[in-house]
Scaffold this active site. Structure first.
Site, short mmCIF file in Angstrom:
data_model
loop_
_atom_site.label_atom_id
_atom_site.label_comp_id
_atom_site.label_asym_id
_atom_site.label_seq_id
_atom_site.Cartn_x
_atom_site.Cartn_y
_atom_site.Cartn_z
N CYS A 120 -13.92 33.56 128.49
CA CYS A 120 -14.10 32.58 127.43
C CYS A 120 -13.83 31.23 128.09
O CYS A 120 -12.68 30.90 128.38
CB CYS A 120 -13.14 32.82 126.27
SG CYS A 120 -13.21 31.50 125.04
N CYS A 123 -11.86 28.55 125.68
CA CYS A 123 -10.58 28.86 125.03
C CYS A 123 -10.00 30.04 125.79
O CYS A 123 -9.90 29.96 127.02
CB CYS A 123 -10.92 29.17 123.57
SG CYS A 123 -9.54 29.50 122.50
N SER A 124 -9.64 31.10 125.13
CA SER A 124 -9.22 32.32 125.84
C SER A 124 -9.51 33.51 124.95
O SER A 124 -8.72 34.45 124.89
CB SER A 124 -7.73 32.27 126.15
OG SER A 124 -7.41 31.10 126.85
N CYS A 125 -10.64 33.48 124.25
CA CYS A 125 -10.95 34.53 123.28
C CYS A 125 -10.96 35.88 123.97
O CYS A 125 -11.44 36.00 125.10
CB CYS A 125 -12.28 34.23 122.62
SG CYS A 125 -12.23 32.67 121.72
#
Lengths: 221, 217
Positions: A120, A123-125
């Site tokens: 991601c 973000c850090s999905c």
């Protein structure tokens, strides 16, 4: 590193250069101060925080995803449901894994000719119900910046060298769909039970930065 | 916003630090900060706008310096201060100011100000079909957007229609642009279309993009 110990028995190393570097010494104090304040004001119940910590430390994590993978390896009908875009989320939920950040799951099948990798960049999905909270490297600037432009270099850094005739597919999960990689079942595991197979499956293999290794002595890797 | 969070394709961030047997939380404060922001969600429901945008608005040098959970903690603190739920003095001391009335949980807003992230069962026509060539629009919204910079102006192919979702983009205050339910497509970009000849001709990057981000290719 402690000399003579295998990687799996090394103590955690907090000194090296990763996303947790240069933690200001006061952040722990600031978090503590805010928690006491909000508890004093009756705005938050510390037991709710304990429950969240317990949930992500002990109950949700990559062992869940490993069970999904192992089931797909031993049950062809399940594998079919899992890989079908219309039924994959339900197939994961059959094993009890659903909820926040796992509402719309797509399972990507790795084969000898196609290698899938998930990132991601914005973000850090990450698919929480199957993999838990993401590791520091997944959230770090080096991984987020490089996975899309240099996936083969990133994989090499993880110790995985892919032949030129393998197609690399990088999935940048910037919307609401979350991705889980179904790694290849290693050779030499034909006699293993579903439970034994699940124990082989690593988090990294389900993000796509590693393959699942056959256990030692299980034949050619 | 064209922020430092939009990292795809950047150079110079260094090697990836993989840690064997990494704990979920490296320090106790990380778990407490994470649990705190989850537990405080009801105080901001329908009011606090986009969390993602709050994270993106952390000044770039700070964003890069902060560990992940410190970013989340910073967002929570900023929101509590902005909503007058805590004061800077209270934050510093960890003790409530007895001269202030205790905050009470406000009733939920009549309808959510920010549309949720759930798939919507709405009969909305898809503008693009599977296999169609499309181009990511060359737009630079200043609010929150899910259109990564490295795809803008690039041509790709629709490989999946994921159904209808509310647009999660915001204005410069982090407030929703009104939802604008629309199809979200998975677009396959050939690696060479994005990165030129340095990339393998076989490889591709797949990105889930809202219809508003796309035009005919």
């Amino acid at each position: 590193m402690v000399p003579g110990l295998p990687d799996s028995q090394q103590p955690p190393d907090h000194d090296h250069d990763h996303d947790h570097q240069a933690v200001p010494s006061d952040v722990a104090l600031r978090v503590k101060a805010l928690e006491s304040l909000l508890v004093e004001q009756g705005m938050v119940d510390p037991a709710a925080i304990d429950a969240t910590v317990d949930l992500y430390e002990n109950r949700v994590g990559p062992r869940n995803g490993a069970r999904v993978v192992a089931r797909a390896w031993v049950d062809p009908a399940y594998r079919k449901r899992l890989l079908n875009e219309a039924t994959g989320t339900a197939a994961i939920a059959e094993l009890g894994y659903s909820g926040a950040q796992g509402e719309y799951m797509i399972v990507l099948e790795n084969t000898p000719k196609v290698h899938n990798l998930v990132v991601c960049t914005l973000c850090s999905c990450y698919p929480w119900p199957t993999l838990g909270l993401p590791p520091a490297w997944y959230k770090s600037a080096p991984y987020r910046s490089r996975a899309v432009i240099d996936p083969r270099g990133v994989l090499e850094e993880f110790g995985l060298e892919l032949a030129n005739d393998v197609e690399v597919r990088v999935w940048d999960s910037t919307a609401e769909i979350r991705y889980l990689v179904l790694p290849e079942r290693p050779a030499g595991t034909e006699r293993m039970s579903e439970e034994e197979l699940a124990a082989l499956v690593t988090r990294d293999s389900m993000v796509g930065v590693a393959k699942v290794k056959a256990p030692q002595g299980a034949g050619p890797a | 916003m064209n922020g430092v969070h939009d990292m795809g394709g950047m150079h110079g961030m260094g090697p990836i630090a993989h840690e064997a047997n990494e704990p979920v939380f490296h320090h106790e404060w990380e778990g407490r900060a994470w649990g705190l922001q989850r537990a405080m969600a009801p105080w901001g429901r329908g009011r606090w706008g986009s969390t993602r945008y709050e994270l993106e608005r952390i000044p770039p040098a700070e964003y890069l310096r902060m560990p992940y959970y410190e970013r989340w903690f910073t967002v929570l603190v900023n929101r509590l201060l902005r909503s007058d739920l805590v004061t800077p003095e209270e934050l510093a001391s960890g003790k409530a100011d007895p001269s202030r009335p205790k905050p009470t949980l406000p009733p939920p807003p009549p309808r959510p100000a920010t549309p949720g992230a759930a798939r919507l069962d709405l009969p909305i026509r898809a503008a693009f079909k599977l296999g169609q060539r499309v181009r990511a629009r060359n737009i630079h919204p200043e609010g929150h957007t899910r259109l990564p910079r490295y795809t803008r102006g690039r041509q790709g192919t629709v490989v999946r229609d994921n159904g209808v979702f509310a647009l999660q983009d915001t204005d410069v205050n982090g407030q929703s642009l009104g939802g604008k339910p629309q199809h979200v497509y998975t677009i396959r970009f050939a690696a060479r279309e994005l990165w030129g000849v340095r990339a393998s001709a076989r490889d591709a990057v797949y990105v889930d993009l809202w219809e508003d981000y796309l035009e005919r290719g």
